[in-house]
Design a protein around this motif. Sequence first.
Motif, short mmCIF file in Angstrom:
data_model
loop_
_atom_site.label_atom_id
_atom_site.label_comp_id
_atom_site.label_asym_id
_atom_site.label_seq_id
_atom_site.Cartn_x
_atom_site.Cartn_y
_atom_site.Cartn_z
N TYR A 94 0.84 -1.20 0.00
CA TYR A 94 0.00 0.00 0.00
C TYR A 94 0.88 1.24 0.00
O TYR A 94 0.57 2.22 -0.69
CB TYR A 94 -0.90 -0.02 1.23
CG TYR A 94 -1.76 1.21 1.41
CD1 TYR A 94 -3.06 1.26 0.89
CD2 TYR A 94 -1.30 2.32 2.12
CE1 TYR A 94 -3.86 2.39 1.06
CE2 TYR A 94 -2.09 3.45 2.30
CZ TYR A 94 -3.37 3.47 1.76
OH TYR A 94 -4.15 4.59 1.93
N GLU A 118 -10.66 -12.70 1.56
CA GLU A 118 -11.14 -11.54 2.32
C GLU A 118 -10.04 -10.51 2.51
O GLU A 118 -10.28 -9.30 2.45
CB GLU A 118 -11.69 -11.99 3.69
CG GLU A 118 -12.97 -12.81 3.62
CD GLU A 118 -14.15 -12.00 3.12
OE1 GLU A 118 -14.14 -10.76 3.27
OE2 GLU A 118 -15.09 -12.61 2.57
N GLU A 119 -8.82 -10.98 2.75
CA GLU A 119 -7.70 -10.06 2.93
C GLU A 119 -7.37 -9.34 1.62
O GLU A 119 -7.03 -8.15 1.61
CB GLU A 119 -6.48 -10.84 3.44
CG GLU A 119 -5.37 -9.95 3.97
CD GLU A 119 -4.25 -10.73 4.62
OE1 GLU A 119 -3.15 -10.15 4.78
OE2 GLU A 119 -4.46 -11.91 4.97
N ASN A 120 -7.47 -10.07 0.52
CA ASN A 120 -7.28 -9.47 -0.81
C ASN A 120 -8.29 -8.34 -1.01
O ASN A 120 -7.94 -7.24 -1.46
CB ASN A 120 -7.45 -10.55 -1.88
CG ASN A 120 -7.10 -10.07 -3.29
OD1 ASN A 120 -6.79 -8.90 -3.51
ND2 ASN A 120 -7.15 -10.98 -4.25
N MET A 121 -9.54 -8.60 -0.64
CA MET A 121 -10.57 -7.58 -0.79
C MET A 121 -10.29 -6.36 0.09
O MET A 121 -10.46 -5.22 -0.33
CB MET A 121 -11.95 -8.14 -0.45
CG MET A 121 -12.55 -9.00 -1.54
SD MET A 121 -14.35 -9.12 -1.42
CE MET A 121 -14.54 -9.77 0.24
N ASP A 122 -9.86 -6.60 1.32
CA ASP A 122 -9.64 -5.51 2.27
C ASP A 122 -8.57 -4.53 1.79
O ASP A 122 -8.78 -3.32 1.77
CB ASP A 122 -9.26 -6.06 3.65
CG ASP A 122 -10.44 -6.69 4.37
OD1 ASP A 122 -11.59 -6.41 3.97
OD2 ASP A 122 -10.21 -7.47 5.31
N ILE A 123 -7.40 -5.07 1.42
CA ILE A 123 -6.32 -4.17 0.99
C ILE A 123 -6.66 -3.52 -0.35
O ILE A 123 -6.33 -2.35 -0.58
CB ILE A 123 -4.96 -4.92 0.92
CG1 ILE A 123 -3.85 -3.91 0.64
CG2 ILE A 123 -4.99 -6.01 -0.15
CD1 ILE A 123 -2.46 -4.51 0.74
N THR A 124 -7.34 -4.25 -1.22
CA THR A 124 -7.72 -3.68 -2.51
C THR A 124 -8.69 -2.53 -2.32
O THR A 124 -8.58 -1.48 -2.97
CB THR A 124 -8.34 -4.76 -3.42
OG1 THR A 124 -7.39 -5.81 -3.63
CG2 THR A 124 -8.75 -4.19 -4.75
N ARG A 125 -9.65 -2.70 -1.42
CA ARG A 125 -10.63 -1.64 -1.14
C ARG A 125 -9.94 -0.38 -0.64
O ARG A 125 -10.29 0.74 -1.02
CB ARG A 125 -11.63 -2.14 -0.11
CG ARG A 125 -12.84 -1.22 0.08
CD ARG A 125 -13.78 -1.77 1.14
NE ARG A 125 -14.36 -3.04 0.75
CZ ARG A 125 -14.12 -4.20 1.38
NH1 ARG A 125 -13.27 -4.24 2.41
NH2 ARG A 125 -14.70 -5.31 0.99
N LYS A 126 -8.91 -0.54 0.19
CA LYS A 126 -8.17 0.62 0.71
C LYS A 126 -7.43 1.36 -0.40
O LYS A 126 -7.37 2.59 -0.42
CB LYS A 126 -7.18 0.15 1.78
CG LYS A 126 -7.84 -0.33 3.07
CD LYS A 126 -6.81 -0.87 4.05
CE LYS A 126 -7.48 -1.41 5.30
NZ LYS A 126 -6.49 -2.04 6.22
N GLN A 169 -17.48 -5.51 -4.24
CA GLN A 169 -17.07 -5.15 -2.89
C GLN A 169 -15.87 -4.20 -2.83
O GLN A 169 -15.69 -3.50 -1.84
CB GLN A 169 -16.73 -6.43 -2.10
CG GLN A 169 -17.92 -7.31 -1.82
CD GLN A 169 -18.99 -6.63 -1.00
OE1 GLN A 169 -18.70 -6.07 0.07
NE2 GLN A 169 -20.22 -6.65 -1.47
N THR A 170 -15.07 -4.18 -3.88
CA THR A 170 -13.85 -3.35 -3.86
C THR A 170 -13.97 -2.07 -4.68
O THR A 170 -13.33 -1.07 -4.37
CB THR A 170 -12.64 -4.15 -4.39
OG1 THR A 170 -12.90 -4.55 -5.75
CG2 THR A 170 -12.37 -5.38 -3.53
#
Length: 282
Positions: A94, A118-126, A169-170
């Motif tokens: 990031y 889920e972790e892939n989605m979280d960092i991608t969303r950020k 979601q992202t």
Amino acid sequence: MLKKDLVMPKSNMIKKLREMQETNSSLLATNFYNYETLRGIMKAASQLNQPIILQLTKSSIDYMGLSVAVNLAKSSLEEYQVEGWLHLDHSVSYDLVHECLDAGFDSVMIDASEKPFEENMDITRKVVELAANYGANVEAELGYIAKLGQSKEKTGFTDPAEAKYFVEQTGINSLAVAIGSAHGFYTQEPNLDIQRLSEIRAATHIPLVLHGGSGIPGSSLKEAIKNGICKINLATEIKNIFMQTLKTSMAMNEDIDLRNVFPSAIHAVSRLVEEKLEIVKS
């Protein structure tokens, strides 16, 4: 020949990829590693009057330095009067994404594909939230696309239903999909899963990206473009043809003047990129 009197308008990369999507077209995205490989790429794009995406990985940024690499790319696009964009390829950080956006990148890829879903989605969303402040394109990856040194026997193709959920979601702008390509050289001709690609396209409705474009036959690339691929990455073949040509040239003479030795390798890169651009634009 440089077209210095021609003004090439540059559109936002998000809009450009959408345009590619609407017209069943694709952009060629080329990695560069030094001034010489960059010059070869730009000469080809200028000669064919085609847009180009210039890509940098963390390794190339570490090698050249961020400001030097960015200035090389931007000044070359201006000098050759080519419509183009600067993209961060395969960042797992990031912080690096943030640095590159501050430095003027038009597009960034956050690659958390090896992390849990889920972790892939979280960092991608950020990253998507961050990039929105810059108007920059965000690319992510879902599925297993073998990187250099990783097994090409392992499979993990992108699931259309997962891809739909991931995109929703992202909020990403483009998605790199696993449909049978891999980074590096292929031991046998790759067999792209075009049916799966078509299903992912229908489920996601965003521009799709093909990594591992080196070594894929032109006919397969064209079929992929027809079915939703809007960006094709080219890296390994650029490195290979530059180094192989350079080795041959050096073996044939003892000239120590790099200004005499490098041009043949630059020309070889140009010929390669011209061939790929001809495939893409057709």
